[in-house]
Design an enzyme around this catalytic site. Structure first.
Site, PDB file in Angstrom:
ATOM      1  CB  CYS B 106      -0.915   0.035   1.228  1.00  0.00           C
ATOM      2  SG  CYS B 106      -1.937   1.539   1.278  1.00  0.00           S
ATOM      3  CB  CYS B 109      -1.975   4.636   4.382  1.00  0.00           C
ATOM      4  SG  CYS B 109      -3.390   3.994   3.504  1.00  0.00           S
ATOM      5  CB  SER B 110      -0.787   0.779   6.647  1.00  0.00           C
ATOM      6  OG  SER B 110      -1.915   1.501   7.145  1.00  0.00           O
ATOM      7  CB  CYS B 111      -4.601  -0.688   2.221  1.00  0.00           C
ATOM      8  SG  CYS B 111      -5.182   1.007   2.226  1.00  0.00           S
TER       9      CYS B 111
END
Lengths: 110, 200
Positions: B106, B109-111
């Site tokens: 991602c 961000c951090s999906c």
């Protein structure tokens, strides 16, 4: 890739499950849990929070060098932005309570 | 010290203070119940993790029709295993083959597909991984110990606003006849992100 170095074993080690560190500090777990509680209660849609998170991460990346990156600090900032946007919390009230908590004498229950 | 203590009292972390203040204000307004937060944390610590995705992988390896369903609609297929929840509403599973190796990131961000993999490791959220794996995937994979031959196509899946990806790794040779449980035990989180293979 930077890794955070933390005590791995013993009573001071952070919570760990499935062989993987979940949260480095208790506050990280709390802000995660609070975010999810509000999500599950339908108080916001994930993309709203995600947008705040993306922005917080982008700001953080331009401010800090590699090795200083703190993901949950970004999450906290994103959540605070969302809380203000949604009107759940007033900035003044938050600031006042933070001041109160910060000047609390350290706990002496040990 | 006048109170008889002989140890330090470090300044409280402002982030811990901020978090405590946020939770208190939200609780006072009835928007948050601390016990509900505790339950959520317990759930993510105990019930949610890569062992879930490993079950889906093992089932796909042993049941060709499940494999088809998993690749066609990840969310529906993992629901058959009673898996689901936040960040799994649009799960897409991508399969590795001898010709194609998939890796997930991602970039913004951090999906990450929580219902099958739990919460992402620190390195997945790190700016270095997020930017480099799209630019130079083979170099990044090599750093993870995965050296792919030039003939293998590398596909990097950048999680969008809605879709969460999981890699279906190749089943290692020599595992014929193993139970699903034994196969699942072989499948690592890193193999389902795509930075590792499952070795025999």
């Amino acid at each position: 890739m930077s890794e955070r170095v933390l005590p791995q074993d013993g009573p001071t080690a952070p919570p760990r499950a499935n062989g993987e560190l979940v949260f480095a500090e208790p506050w990280e777990s709390r802000i995660f849990g609070v975010t999810l509680a509000l999500l599950e209660a339908g108080r916001f849609e994930w993309p709203e929070f995600q947008q705040c998170l993306i922005e917080a991460i982008a700001r953080h990346e331009t401010e800090v060098g590699e090795g200083e990156y703190h993901y949950y600090a970004c999450w906290l900032e994103a959540f605070r932005s969302l809380a203000f946007e949604k009107g759940w919390i007033d900035a003044g009230a938050l600031g006042a309570l933070e001041g109160e908590l910060a000047s609390r004498p350290p706990g002496h229950d040990h | 010290m006048s109170d008889g203590h002989d140890h330090d009292h470090p300044q409280a972390d402002p982030r811990a203070i901020r978090t405590e203040a946020l939770e208190k204000l939200l609780t006072d307004q009835g928007l948050v119940v601390p016990e509900a937060v505790d339950a959520i944390l317990k759930h993510y610590e105990e019930d949610v993790g890569p062992m879930n995705g490993a079950r889906a992988v093992a089932r796909a390896w042993t049941d060709p029709s499940y494999r088809e369903r998993l690749l066609a609609d990840g969310t529906a297929a993992i629901a058959e295993l009673s898996l689901g929840g936040p960040q799994g509403e649009r799960l897409v599973v991508v399969e590795n083959t001898p010709e194609v190796h998939n890796v997930v990131v991602c970039t913004l961000c951090s999906c990450y597909p929580w219902p099958v993999l739990g919460l992402p490791p620190a390195w997945y959220k790190d700016p270095a991984y997020r930017s480099r794996v799209v630019r130079e995937p083979r170099a990044v994979l090599r750093e993870f110990g995965l050296d792919l031959s030039e003939g293998v196509e590398v596909r990097v899946w950048d999680s969008s606003a809605e879709i969460r990806y999981m890699v279906l790794p190749e089943r290692p040779a020599g595992t014929e006849g193993e139970s699903e449980e034994a196969l699942a035990a072989r499948v690592s989180r890193d193999a389902m992100i795509g930075v590792a293979r499952v070795e025999a």
